[in-house]
Enzyme design. Structure first.
Site, mmCIF file in Angstrom:
data_model
loop_
_atom_site.group_PDB
_atom_site.id
_atom_site.type_symbol
_atom_site.label_atom_id
_atom_site.label_comp_id
_atom_site.label_asym_id
_atom_site.label_seq_id
_atom_site.Cartn_x
_atom_site.Cartn_y
_atom_site.Cartn_z
ATOM 1 C CB SER A 12 49.327 42.496 41.696
ATOM 2 O OG SER A 12 48.845 41.988 42.927
ATOM 3 C CG ASP A 33 43.837 38.732 41.798
ATOM 4 O OD1 ASP A 33 45.046 38.551 42.012
ATOM 5 O OD2 ASP A 33 43.158 39.584 42.404
ATOM 6 C CG ASP A 60 35.957 35.654 48.467
ATOM 7 O OD1 ASP A 60 37.112 35.549 48.939
ATOM 8 O OD2 ASP A 60 34.957 35.975 49.150
ATOM 9 C CE1 TYR A 158 51.473 36.620 54.764
ATOM 10 C CE2 TYR A 158 53.548 36.728 55.961
ATOM 11 C CZ TYR A 158 52.853 36.587 54.768
ATOM 12 O OH TYR A 158 53.548 36.389 53.593
ATOM 13 C CE LYS A 162 51.802 33.290 53.317
ATOM 14 N NZ LYS A 162 51.296 32.812 52.012
#
Length: 272
Positions: A12, A33, A60, A158, A162
């Site tokens: 997606s 995915d 995974d 998060y 990053k």
């Protein structure tokens, strides 16, 4: 023989559109995915775009062996020329609620998985060079985020993941360049993906999507940049992070003027 691109998080959003764009350019595409249903639809989209050899790998990547197993399976089909590390999660976790499990879940998928996948691919590329293909190289593109530069409430893991990914991009580029392996990153601004895995409220979207170009990003905005950075036109670029964000990283859009305009003269310029 067509080039082979592996795209993670391809079920997606950004990963999906990256895979379809590579397919349209004639690449053999391996889509990775954890969601079989989304992956099946994405593979079909790639085949319709022209990649008859599009194939799915369910993995995974947050598990310790996931990245290695993925590269092993993809390489068994054909040597890999391009790897796009797009899989990631963006949970909202208030800082006072953080624990080891929630922290590790984000860092393992968002940072460790791209790094281990890069290691696994680089090992195979180097092995192939010592055999019969001394000129074989590879191009790796990691998907970072504007959050790497700006912390935000509920996103400590998060943002950290990053920021670490951007440094991992530099570190791997530094050591792998001698083998003809380029490693770069693309850092999107707010992109409309309507993800069930990483849902966001409209309030949040409105708060983070302001930029000089005046619109939210779309997955294809990022896919175009990824394909260019992975390709031959960018062959002398490595260790860089390309910010594709409508200019949102250039400064703050929502601040008022910090001076009062003066009547009868140019605003903000006093008389001498």
């Amino acid at each position: 023989m067509s080039r082979h691109a592996v795209v993670t998080g391809a079920g997606s959003g950004i990963g999906h559109r990256v895979a379809v764009r590579f397919a349209g350019l004639g690449y053999q595409v391996t889509l990775v995915d954890i969601n079989p249903a989304l992956l099946s639809t994405a593979v079909q989209d790639c085949r319709e775009a022209g990649a008859d050899a599009a194939r799915a790998v369910i993995a995974d990547l947050g598990s310790p062996d996931g990245p290695e197993n993925m590269i092993t399976e993809a390489w068994s089909a054909a040597p890999v020329d391009v790897l796009v590390n797009s899989a990631g999660i963006y949970p909202a976790t208030p800082f006072l609620s953080l624990d080891a499990r929630s922290w590790d879940a984000v860092l393992n998928l968002n940072t460790r998985a791209p790094l281990l996948a890069t290691v696994a691919l680089a090992q195979r590329v180097v092995e192939s060079q010592t055999a019969n293909e001394p000129s074989r190289g590879a191009s790796i593109v990691n998907i970072s985020s504007g959050a790497a530069l700006r912390a935000r409430p509920g996103a400590a893991p998060y943002s950290t993941s990053k920021a670490a990914l951007e440094m991992a991009t530099k570190a791997s580029a530094l050591e792998l360049g001698q083998y003809g392996i380029r490693v770069n990153a693309v850092a999107p601004g707010f992109v409309t993906v309507n993800s069930s895995t990483n849902p966001v409220t409209e309030e949040y979207a409105a708060a983070v999507s302001g930029n000089p170009l005046g619109r939210r990003g779309e997955p294809d905005d990022i896919a175009r940049a990824v394909v260019w950075l992975a390709g031959d036109e960018a062959e002398w670029i490595t260790g860089e992070t390309l910010r594709v964000d409508g200019g949102s990283s250039t400064g703050a859009m929502n601040l008022p003027l910090h001076w009062a305009p003066q009547a009868g003269g140019e605003a903000g310029i006093g008389n001498s």
